[in-house]
Design a protein around this motif. Structure first.
Motif, PDB file in Angstrom:
ATOM      1  N   ALA A   1      46.712  38.591  37.606  1.00  0.00           N
ATOM      2  CA  ALA A   1      45.621  37.946  36.867  1.00  0.00           C
ATOM      3  C   ALA A   1      44.354  38.781  36.984  1.00  0.00           C
ATOM      4  N   ALA A   2      43.740  39.089  35.846  1.00  0.00           N
ATOM      5  CA  ALA A   2      42.499  39.857  35.836  1.00  0.00           C
ATOM      6  C   ALA A   2      41.314  38.916  36.005  1.00  0.00           C
ATOM      7  N   PRO A   3      40.340  39.286  36.840  1.00  0.00           N
ATOM      8  CA  PRO A   3      39.156  38.443  36.972  1.00  0.00           C
ATOM      9  C   PRO A   3      38.306  38.495  35.708  1.00  0.00           C
ATOM     10  N   ARG A   4      37.444  37.520  35.543  1.00  0.00           N
ATOM     11  CA  ARG A   4      36.507  37.551  34.427  1.00  0.00           C
ATOM     12  C   ARG A   4      35.568  38.738  34.590  1.00  0.00           C
ATOM     13  N   ALA A   5      35.019  39.213  33.480  1.00  0.00           N
ATOM     14  CA  ALA A   5      34.185  40.420  33.515  1.00  0.00           C
ATOM     15  C   ALA A   5      33.014  40.274  34.472  1.00  0.00           C
ATOM     16  N   ASP A   6      32.364  39.093  34.483  1.00  0.00           N
ATOM     17  CA  ASP A   6      31.210  38.942  35.367  1.00  0.00           C
ATOM     18  C   ASP A   6      31.642  38.866  36.836  1.00  0.00           C
ATOM     19  N   ASP A   7      32.809  38.270  37.105  1.00  0.00           N
ATOM     20  CA  ASP A   7      33.320  38.252  38.482  1.00  0.00           C
ATOM     21  C   ASP A   7      33.699  39.664  38.932  1.00  0.00           C
ATOM     22  N   TRP A   8      34.294  40.417  38.028  1.00  0.00           N
ATOM     23  CA  TRP A   8      34.653  41.809  38.318  1.00  0.00           C
ATOM     24  C   TRP A   8      33.402  42.614  38.658  1.00  0.00           C
ATOM     25  N   ALA A   9      32.350  42.445  37.912  1.00  0.00           N
ATOM     26  CA  ALA A   9      31.127  43.218  38.132  1.00  0.00           C
ATOM     27  C   ALA A   9      30.496  42.910  39.485  1.00  0.00           C
ATOM     28  N   ARG A  10      30.722  41.694  40.013  1.00  0.00           N
ATOM     29  CA  ARG A  10      30.109  41.311  41.291  1.00  0.00           C
ATOM     30  C   ARG A  10      30.965  41.664  42.498  1.00  0.00           C
ATOM     31  N   LEU A  11      32.210  42.080  42.286  1.00  0.00           N
ATOM     32  CA  LEU A  11      33.083  42.411  43.418  1.00  0.00           C
ATOM     33  C   LEU A  11      32.575  43.654  44.149  1.00  0.00           C
ATOM     34  N   PRO A  12      32.731  43.693  45.494  1.00  0.00           N
ATOM     35  CA  PRO A  12      32.428  44.938  46.221  1.00  0.00           C
ATOM     36  C   PRO A  12      33.309  46.075  45.723  1.00  0.00           C
ATOM     37  N   SER A  13      32.804  47.274  45.826  1.00  0.00           N
ATOM     38  CA  SER A  13      33.517  48.440  45.286  1.00  0.00           C
ATOM     39  C   SER A  13      34.927  48.575  45.845  1.00  0.00           C
ATOM     40  N   THR A  14      35.081  48.376  47.155  1.00  0.00           N
ATOM     41  CA  THR A  14      36.406  48.551  47.758  1.00  0.00           C
ATOM     42  C   THR A  14      37.386  47.500  47.253  1.00  0.00           C
ATOM     43  N   ASP A  15      36.898  46.282  47.003  1.00  0.00           N
ATOM     44  CA  ASP A  15      37.786  45.232  46.496  1.00  0.00           C
ATOM     45  C   ASP A  15      38.177  45.482  45.045  1.00  0.00           C
ATOM     46  N   ARG A  16      37.287  46.083  44.292  1.00  0.00           N
ATOM     47  CA  ARG A  16      37.607  46.373  42.883  1.00  0.00           C
ATOM     48  C   ARG A  16      38.857  47.236  42.760  1.00  0.00           C
ATOM     49  N   VAL A  17      38.967  48.248  43.609  1.00  0.00           N
ATOM     50  CA  VAL A  17      40.120  49.153  43.525  1.00  0.00           C
ATOM     51  C   VAL A  17      41.410  48.388  43.802  1.00  0.00           C
ATOM     52  N   THR A  18      41.391  47.509  44.810  1.00  0.00           N
ATOM     53  CA  THR A  18      42.575  46.723  45.134  1.00  0.00           C
ATOM     54  C   THR A  18      42.948  45.791  43.991  1.00  0.00           C
ATOM     55  N   VAL A  19      41.940  45.113  43.437  1.00  0.00           N
ATOM     56  CA  VAL A  19      42.183  44.201  42.319  1.00  0.00           C
ATOM     57  C   VAL A  19      42.712  44.975  41.118  1.00  0.00           C
ATOM     58  N   LEU A  20      42.099  46.113  40.852  1.00  0.00           N
ATOM     59  CA  LEU A  20      42.503  46.920  39.700  1.00  0.00           C
ATOM     60  C   LEU A  20      43.955  47.360  39.820  1.00  0.00           C
ATOM     61  N   ALA A  21      44.370  47.746  41.029  1.00  0.00           N
ATOM     62  CA  ALA A  21      45.760  48.170  41.225  1.00  0.00           C
ATOM     63  C   ALA A  21      46.720  47.010  40.958  1.00  0.00           C
ATOM     64  N   GLY A  22      46.361  45.798  41.416  1.00  0.00           N
ATOM     65  CA  GLY A  22      47.218  44.644  41.185  1.00  0.00           C
ATOM     66  C   GLY A  22      47.329  44.287  39.720  1.00  0.00           C
ATOM     67  N   VAL A  23      46.199  44.305  39.020  1.00  0.00           N
ATOM     68  CA  VAL A  23      46.205  43.982  37.587  1.00  0.00           C
ATOM     69  C   VAL A  23      46.953  45.066  36.813  1.00  0.00           C
ATOM     70  N   ARG A  24      46.735  46.297  37.196  1.00  0.00           N
ATOM     71  CA  ARG A  24      47.349  47.428  36.476  1.00  0.00           C
ATOM     72  C   ARG A  24      48.879  47.350  36.516  1.00  0.00           C
ATOM     73  N   ALA A  25      49.419  46.906  37.638  1.00  0.00           N
ATOM     74  CA  ALA A  25      50.878  46.821  37.774  1.00  0.00           C
ATOM     75  C   ALA A  25      51.482  45.776  36.849  1.00  0.00           C
ATOM     76  N   HIS A  26      50.680  44.771  36.431  1.00  0.00           N
ATOM     77  CA  HIS A  26      51.195  43.703  35.574  1.00  0.00           C
ATOM     78  C   HIS A  26      50.727  43.837  34.124  1.00  0.00           C
ATOM     79  N   ASP A  27      49.470  44.284  33.955  1.00  0.00           N
ATOM     80  CA  ASP A  27      48.881  44.325  32.613  1.00  0.00           C
ATOM     81  C   ASP A  27      47.974  45.546  32.504  1.00  0.00           C
ATOM     82  N   PRO A  28      48.545  46.723  32.181  1.00  0.00           N
ATOM     83  CA  PRO A  28      47.751  47.953  32.140  1.00  0.00           C
ATOM     84  C   PRO A  28      46.540  47.864  31.218  1.00  0.00           C
ATOM     85  N   ALA A  29      46.695  47.205  30.075  1.00  0.00           N
ATOM     86  CA  ALA A  29      45.584  47.126  29.123  1.00  0.00           C
ATOM     87  C   ALA A  29      44.419  46.326  29.702  1.00  0.00           C
ATOM     88  N   ALA A  30      44.716  45.214  30.381  1.00  0.00           N
ATOM     89  CA  ALA A  30      43.649  44.402  30.982  1.00  0.00           C
ATOM     90  C   ALA A  30      42.921  45.185  32.060  1.00  0.00           C
TER      91      ALA A  30
END
Length: 506
Positions: free
Chosen positions: A183-212
């Motif tokens: 599940a991809a976070p909302r754009a505003d939630d994504w923008a507020r995430l700490p930098s290190t957490d963004r990479v982890t979240v991005l990897a999880g989303v990428r494995a399921h939904d590359p476009a998102a």
């Protein structure tokens, strides 16, 4: 200054000068405390130690407590506590690690991940111990933060040394959601995430939904720091495909050199991209056949690149590298591998053998890079025929990959650390057949204990349960080699506890 203060200063002077030069002062009158000196004769050293013990206790007893308001009550937890059997295993791993202290972090990480996947939390009684362990092991901090729940986060806020929990918890929910369901976070939630957490979240989303995931990267690209842009771009390695080309082309014009270099590297993995066609056009006139039958190959070095070529990656070379040789390597890394059949009239095996001129080293270095990122099995096999290169092994199909590694283990069994580097070329988890065959070869190695010590991290991470019976038989015949016995026992205990943890959360 009171008599006690003067006495305590004299005790310090006696300790500094030594009892041979100055004896410990006699005990002062401590009033109602009723403390008396040691009865009978005692040495100067004993008298000084008695005085130091008494003075330390007096300092602690006389110190006024700092005033502090009681903290607010902890919020209610939102997760259920982990199952009883899982809790027992957690306590065992934390306090008496069954596979040795070196493997405790790996078992804890497995427990924490299983608990998070099950939506459970750590029981309250074990929170202080877990927080103390995670404070000393950074790799455990984020997995720990994910299963602390409200009471754990409240407790961590009461001690300065646990202040890392606040940062680690900031993106815990988003990390868990992306890992479980993509599940991809909302754009505003994504923008507020700490930098290190963004990479982890991005990897999880990428494995399921590359476009998102790609849209998340684009949403903050204009405002992200260069370090973050590079980290987000690097996460696109997961499921990299043609749809990522427009973003990577834009990144070739980024203001940060580190981002431009990474974009070029990622485009190397897309042989049908526009950049690959541009690199092929630059490489084509540099390669020609030689000999009466056209079976030789000659490669010329490229000339000074124009602005368009610099944009595509033909820029400043690394230190101690020939500029023109580096540019040739870049061209070979970026051009489609199929181009070589057109230029040489031969397949991968023959082409590798024909690249023997002065520029062959740079050309082959570029081809190797292309093979690694594109996972081309035919070219990987051709290059491995010419010499061992562990970075090419992942490009082979699983069966060929395992077979190649086993052959190489046979050739390096007398050099434990070389054998460990070879085994590292197969990513975990391993297949049953490969695991059994590998254990058989390690057991037959002349330096059994040394090779097990060197390969232990890979055996822990990759060994299939089907090979554990073979490890048991090896342990039974290990004899007086205590190092080998201990490591084999730890290996068996690790996999046994890991399996038990998995089952406890089912």
């Amino acid at each position: 200054m009171s008599d006690v203060d003067t006495w305590w200063r004299d005790v310090g002077n006696a300790a500094l000068l030594g009892t041979a030069r100055r004896p410990a002062p006699p005990l002062p009158d401590l009033g109602r405390a009723g403390v008396l000196g040691r009865s009978g004769e005692s040495s100067r050293e004993e008298a000084l130690l008695d005085a130091a013990a008494l003075g330390g206790a007096a300092l602690r007893a006389g110190r006024r407590l700092d005033h502090a308001d009681p903290p607010e009550a902890a919020p209610d937890d939102r997760r259920p506590v982990a199952p009883r059997r899982a809790v027992q295993l957690l306590e065992l791993v934390m306090t008496q690690p069954p596979a040795g202290a070196q493997q405790r972090s790996a078992l804890l990480a497995h427990w924490l991940g299983a608990a998070d996947d099950a939506g459970c939390r750590v029981p309250h009684a074990l929170l202080p111990t877990l927080l103390a362990l995670a404070t000393g092991a950074r790799e455990l901090r984020r997995p720990t933060a994910a299963v602390l729940d409200e009471r754990g986060r409240w407790l961590a806020g009461l001690r300065d040394e646990w202040s890392w929990v606040a940062d680690a918890s900031a993106g815990a929910e988003a990390r868990t959601a992306s890992r479980r369901t993509g599940a991809a976070p909302r754009a505003d939630d994504w923008a507020r995430l700490p930098s290190t957490d963004r990479v982890t979240v991005l990897a999880g989303v990428r494995a399921h939904d590359p476009a998102a995931a790609r849209e998340l990267v684009r949403s903050t690209w204009a405002t992200d720091a260069a370090r973050d842009r590079r980290a987000h771009l690097d996460a696109l390695r997961i499921a990299l495909g043609p749809d990522d080309e427009p973003l990577l082309e834009d990144a070739l014009d980024d203001r940060a050199a580190s981002v431009r270099e990474l974009a070029a590297e990622l485009l190397d993995a897309l042989p049908d991209s526009a950049r690959a066609a541009r690199m092929a056009a630059r490489l084509r006139p540099l390669v020609q056949r030689t000999g009466l039958l056209g079976r030789g190959v000659e490669v010329r070095l490229p000339d000074e690149p124009d602005d368009a070529a610099v944009r595509d990656g033909l820029g400043k070379p690394p230190l101690r590298r020939s500029a023109r040789g580096w540019w040739l390597e870049q061209l070979c890394a970026g051009a489609p591998l199929e181009l070589w059949a057109e230029l040489t009239g031969a397949g991968p095996v023959a082409t590798v053998k024909r690249l023997t001129d002065a520029q062959a080293t740079d050309a082959l270095a570029g081809i190797r890079r292309a093979v690694r990122v594109r996972r081309d099995p035919e070219w990987a096999a051709a290059l491995l025929d010419g010499g061992w290169d562990p970075t090419l092994v992942p490009a082979l199909p699983r069966e060929l990959r395992e077979r190649a590694v086993l052959r190489r283990v046979d050739a390096t069994s007398t050099k434990p650390h070389h054998a460990a580097a070879v085994i590292a070329a197969v990513e975990p988890p391993w297949s049953a057949d490969y695991s059994v065959a590998l254990v058989s070869r390690l057991r037959a190695a002349p330096q059994g204990s040394a090779i097990v010590v060197a390969t232990m991290p890979y055996l822990v991470a990759g060994l299939h349960p089907a090979a554990l019976d073979a490890v048991e038989r090896w342990l039974e015949s290990s004899g007086a080699d205590q190092t080998l016995t201990t490591n084999l026992r730890h290996l068996l205990q690790f996999h046994s506890v890991k399996r038990s943890i998995t089952e406890a959360f089912r």
